[in-house]
Write a protein that holds these residues in place. Structure first.
Motif, mmCIF file in Angstrom:
data_model
loop_
_atom_site.group_PDB
_atom_site.id
_atom_site.type_symbol
_atom_site.label_atom_id
_atom_site.label_comp_id
_atom_site.label_asym_id
_atom_site.label_seq_id
_atom_site.Cartn_x
_atom_site.Cartn_y
_atom_site.Cartn_z
ATOM 1 N N ALA A 279 0.828 -1.205 0.000
ATOM 2 C CA ALA A 279 0.000 0.000 0.000
ATOM 3 C C ALA A 279 0.863 1.258 0.000
ATOM 4 O O ALA A 279 0.574 2.225 -0.707
ATOM 5 N N ALA A 280 1.936 1.251 0.797
ATOM 6 C CA ALA A 280 2.819 2.415 0.848
ATOM 7 C C ALA A 280 3.504 2.647 -0.495
ATOM 8 O O ALA A 280 3.616 3.783 -0.969
ATOM 9 N N LEU A 281 3.946 1.569 -1.131
ATOM 10 C CA LEU A 281 4.631 1.688 -2.412
ATOM 11 C C LEU A 281 3.681 2.172 -3.499
ATOM 12 O O LEU A 281 4.017 3.041 -4.309
ATOM 13 N N PHE A 282 2.457 1.645 -3.509
ATOM 14 C CA PHE A 282 1.489 2.033 -4.525
ATOM 15 C C PHE A 282 1.024 3.474 -4.309
ATOM 16 O O PHE A 282 0.776 4.197 -5.271
ATOM 17 N N ALA A 283 0.894 3.889 -3.046
ATOM 18 C CA ALA A 283 0.508 5.270 -2.777
ATOM 19 C C ALA A 283 1.569 6.233 -3.301
ATOM 20 O O ALA A 283 1.245 7.307 -3.821
ATOM 21 N N SER A 284 2.840 5.865 -3.192
ATOM 22 C CA SER A 284 3.911 6.706 -3.722
ATOM 23 C C SER A 284 3.833 6.804 -5.239
ATOM 24 O O SER A 284 4.041 7.881 -5.813
ATOM 25 N N CYS A 285 3.507 5.697 -5.913
ATOM 26 C CA CYS A 285 3.356 5.723 -7.375
ATOM 27 C C CYS A 285 2.163 6.584 -7.783
ATOM 28 O O CYS A 285 2.214 7.297 -8.788
ATOM 29 N N ILE A 286 1.078 6.515 -7.014
ATOM 30 C CA ILE A 286 -0.087 7.346 -7.307
ATOM 31 C C ILE A 286 0.295 8.816 -7.241
ATOM 32 O O ILE A 286 -0.134 9.635 -8.067
ATOM 33 N N THR A 287 1.109 9.181 -6.271
ATOM 34 C CA THR A 287 1.565 10.559 -6.164
ATOM 35 C C THR A 287 2.368 10.966 -7.389
ATOM 36 O O THR A 287 2.192 12.053 -7.941
ATOM 37 N N LYS A 288 3.245 10.101 -7.862
ATOM 38 C CA LYS A 288 4.078 10.441 -9.014
ATOM 39 C C LYS A 288 3.275 10.512 -10.312
ATOM 40 O O LYS A 288 3.683 11.210 -11.247
ATOM 41 N N LEU A 289 2.157 9.818 -10.373
ATOM 42 C CA LEU A 289 1.374 9.819 -11.603
ATOM 43 C C LEU A 289 0.694 11.151 -11.865
ATOM 44 O O LEU A 289 0.173 11.367 -12.959
ATOM 45 N N GLN A 290 0.682 12.037 -10.911
ATOM 46 C CA GLN A 290 0.110 13.352 -11.154
ATOM 47 C C GLN A 290 1.102 14.268 -11.858
ATOM 48 O O GLN A 290 0.751 15.355 -12.312
ATOM 49 N N LEU A 291 2.360 13.851 -11.968
ATOM 50 C CA LEU A 291 3.387 14.639 -12.644
ATOM 51 C C LEU A 291 3.218 14.522 -14.160
ATOM 52 O O LEU A 291 2.474 13.661 -14.645
ATOM 53 N N PRO A 292 3.886 15.378 -14.944
ATOM 54 C CA PRO A 292 3.825 15.238 -16.406
ATOM 55 C C PRO A 292 4.302 13.857 -16.854
ATOM 56 O O PRO A 292 5.204 13.276 -16.250
ATOM 57 N N LEU A 293 3.692 13.361 -17.932
ATOM 58 C CA LEU A 293 4.002 12.014 -18.424
ATOM 59 C C LEU A 293 4.598 12.047 -19.829
ATOM 60 O O LEU A 293 4.505 11.075 -20.576
ATOM 61 N N GLN A 294 5.219 13.153 -20.170
ATOM 62 C CA GLN A 294 5.874 13.252 -21.471
ATOM 63 C C GLN A 294 7.089 12.336 -21.512
ATOM 64 O O GLN A 294 7.835 12.226 -20.542
ATOM 65 N N ASN A 295 7.284 11.683 -22.655
ATOM 66 C CA ASN A 295 8.420 10.780 -22.821
ATOM 67 C C ASN A 295 9.677 11.605 -23.083
ATOM 68 O O ASN A 295 9.813 12.235 -24.131
ATOM 69 N N LEU A 296 10.609 11.595 -22.121
ATOM 70 C CA LEU A 296 11.844 12.367 -22.233
ATOM 71 C C LEU A 296 12.982 11.562 -22.839
ATOM 72 O O LEU A 296 14.067 12.106 -23.061
ATOM 73 N N THR A 297 12.766 10.280 -23.094
ATOM 74 C CA THR A 297 13.828 9.422 -23.593
ATOM 75 C C THR A 297 13.851 9.457 -25.121
ATOM 76 O O THR A 297 12.947 9.967 -25.773
ATOM 77 N N ALA A 298 14.916 8.890 -25.674
ATOM 78 C CA ALA A 298 15.015 8.777 -27.130
ATOM 79 C C ALA A 298 14.307 7.531 -27.650
ATOM 80 O O ALA A 298 14.285 7.293 -28.864
ATOM 81 N N THR A 299 13.718 6.751 -26.768
ATOM 82 C CA THR A 299 13.036 5.509 -27.144
ATOM 83 C C THR A 299 11.539 5.743 -27.213
ATOM 84 O O THR A 299 10.931 6.120 -26.210
#
Length: 593
Positions: A279-299
């Protein structure tokens, strides 16, 4: 403790933080989130409605002071606390906030708030505080003492002089603000994929904050306070900066996970159960999902064709379905030695569930003269998705073992105890990569067969990729990515003993490399991948010698150009100039005569 569950009402303007908090609290059987509210008005309406149905519907109200940053919003939050205490005097209030300013905390306490926990408090401590408050306790002194070095009840007696009190409050308030900003800047410096210019700017800001903190302590601290050991001695300096662990930004507008440990507890393994750890790990991922999701990689990634909101919705769904699948495996009482056999089943189940809910179980599109059921058609490609994507996901079995059985995490050629800050950090990276890859698997069959269907383009695609030409260009880039990965990138990564992971960074999706022994895979390479590794080895073997030879030849060319040709040209030029000078002198003599 009563057998009846503790019923909560959550009030916070950040919907992502409320979702993460709710997910974390639902893992505790003695807690129940009755409802949520985004505004003060909505909270009052919900309470009024619940009070009509049953006065005992809510045992505790958990709230933030407005948005945690705006002063006017914080004042409205204090007014809400006063109003609640007047209208519902027996309802306990818990302030779960990013606010650290001591004056506001004192005002909240005087308004009737029963306790305070800063955002970032571990879930286990937060739940304990909730039960203490509902039982009639007040949880303030310890938190204030940790932040300021003084107990709350001693604030009024710490100094008898009014000016000294004002000076002390100003210093503590400034120190708290500088600490929060410094933690944010330090965390951003550790983010993968950060441009060099941004890194230089952040490093400069960090030095300025350290200087400002030192200056504030020198100007506003009393003689007694200067003799105390300052809290900022634990802040990493430039010399030990590399040892700072990756933490999410401390920006109040981007709420950090409530499960993050405090910095002085990084090396202490958590005692959470596997379910709470998940639950703690998934809650942290939920927090990060509110950030921009633009692909910054060359792939290029399959999910790059989606609109930002659809991409976020898909990743949320995948996270939810992975959690549901893990719960099903727990309910089935699977043994740890059976996990390697069930890894593929777990990935496929999460993929099928996410595909069904993302597109809609009964959704249809018209292809030619037929009405095609999207989900049934896409699920027929499970074998391709498993071969092209799921079998390429690194360390998935280790991640599932960590989440299901709380085993030590074997990664980066080291073993990290379950619950330690290092294990949580690496598990978060593995989980983020897993989510991105499963989401790619949801979109891949669509791009293979239904990419140019008008209903799908209008409903899901980014507006810049909606034309047929752009879609075909996108598909071609993906095809080249698969060829490049299978024939070049993957054998190179095997030869270099590493894995490439996609992770969520503040500016978008970035990549990070981790070490992993891959000798067995290296021994199984054949064909073009084997040729690639041999070419890399040949390049490594000949490059130093070739570099030395080129250096020698370059030195020879430089010698010839400067010492031989250059001097020759210089002598010729000098002779010409001397000849011109002699002619000029002769002409002058003839004129005089």
């Amino acid at each position: 403790m009563s057998d009846r569950p503790l019923k909560l009402l959550l009030v916070d303007q950040d919907p992502i933080f409320r979702l993460g908090l709710r997910v974390a609290l639902e893992e505790f059987p003695d807690l129940q989130v009755v409802s949520e509210a985004q505004t003060d008005t909505a909270a009052l309406q919900i309470l009024a409605k619940l009070a009509q149905e049953d006065p005992n519907q809510v045992n505790l109200l958990v709230l933030e002071l407005g948005n945690g940053r705006s002063l006017s919003s914080q004042q409205l939050g204090l007014q809400l606390c006063r109003h609640l205490k007047i209208q519902y005097p027996n309802l306990p209030l818990l302030l779960l906030s990013s606010v650290q300013e001591q004056g506001l905390l004192l005002a909240a306490r005087s308004a009737g708030v029963n306790g305070y926990c800063p955002k970032g408090t571990p879930v286990s401590e937060l739940v304990t505080t909730m039960h203490e408050i509902v039982a009639g306790g007040s949880c303030w002194g310890r938190e204030i003492r940790e932040d300021t070095g003084y107990a709350l009840e001693n604030l009024s007696t710490s100094s008898r002089l009014p000016f000294a009190q004002v000076r002390k409050h100003l210093r503590l308030s400034g120190i708290g603000y500088i600490d929060a900003t410094l933690a944010e800047v330090t965390a951003q410096l550790q983010v993968p994929g950060l441009p060099l210019l941004d890194r230089a700017v952040l490093a400069g800001q960090r030095r300025e904050l350290l200087a400002a903190r030192w200056l504030l302590n020198r100007l506003l601290a009393s003689a007694l306070e200067r003799r105390e050991v300052p809290r900022w001695r634990n802040v990493p300096t430039e010399n030990n900066f590399a040892s700072v662990q990756l933490q999410p930004p401390a920006n109040p507008r981007v709420s950090t996970s409530i499960s993050k440990s405090e910095p002085n507890k990084q090396n202490t393994p958590s005692l959470l159960s596997p379910r709470s750890l998940q639950a703690a790990l998934f809650a942290s991922c939920i927090t990060k999902l509110q950030l921009p999701l633009q692909n910054l990689t060359a792939t290029p990634l399959e999910i790059d064709i989606l609109r930002e909101d659809k991409k976020r919705d898909l990743l949320y769904l995948v996270l939810q379905k992975v959690a549901d699948t893990l719960d099903e495996i727990r309910a089935s009482r699977v043994e740890i030695n059976q996990l390697s056999e069930l890894k593929n089943t777990l990935l496929i189940d999460a993929w099928e569930a996410a595909t069904t809910e993302f597109f809609g179980k009964f959704a249809r599109v018209r292809v030619g003269n037929n009405n095609l059921e999207i989900v049934n058609f896409l699920l027929q490609n499970s074998a391709i998705v498993q071969t092209e994507i799921f079998q390429k996901i690194p360390l998935a079995e280790e991640l599932f073992s960590y989440l299901l059985f709380q085993t030590d995490l074997q990664i980066d050629n080291a073993s990290y105890p379950a619950g330690s800050s290092e294990a949580k950090e690496y598990a978060e990276m593995l989980l983020e990569n897993l989510l991105i890859q499963i989401a790619n698997g949801v979109i891949q069959p669509l791009l293979n067969s239904l990419a140019d269907v008008e209903e799908i383009k209008q409903s899901f695609y980014d507006r810049q990729l909606i034309s047929t030409r752009e879609i075909e260009r996108f598909r071609n880039n993906l095809s080249w990515r698969y060829r490049l990965r299978n024939y070049v990138n993957e054998p190179q990564a095997i030869f270099e003993s590493r894995y490439e992971l996609f992770v969520f960074a503040p500016r978008g999706i970035a990549t990070i490399s981790i070490y992993a022994p891959r000798r067995q895979e290296l021994a199984q390479l054949s064909g073009i991948p084997l040729v690639i590794t041999l070419a890399i080895e040949f390049r490594d073997a000949i490059a130093p010698r070739l570099q030395s030879l080129l250096s020698f030849l370059g030195s020879g060319v430089v010698f010839v150009l400067t010492q031989v040709i250059g001097r020759g040209i210089g002598l010729v030029g000098r002779g010409i100039l001397q000849g011109i000078g002699s002619v000029s002198l002769t002409e002058k003599k003839n004129k005089k005569l």
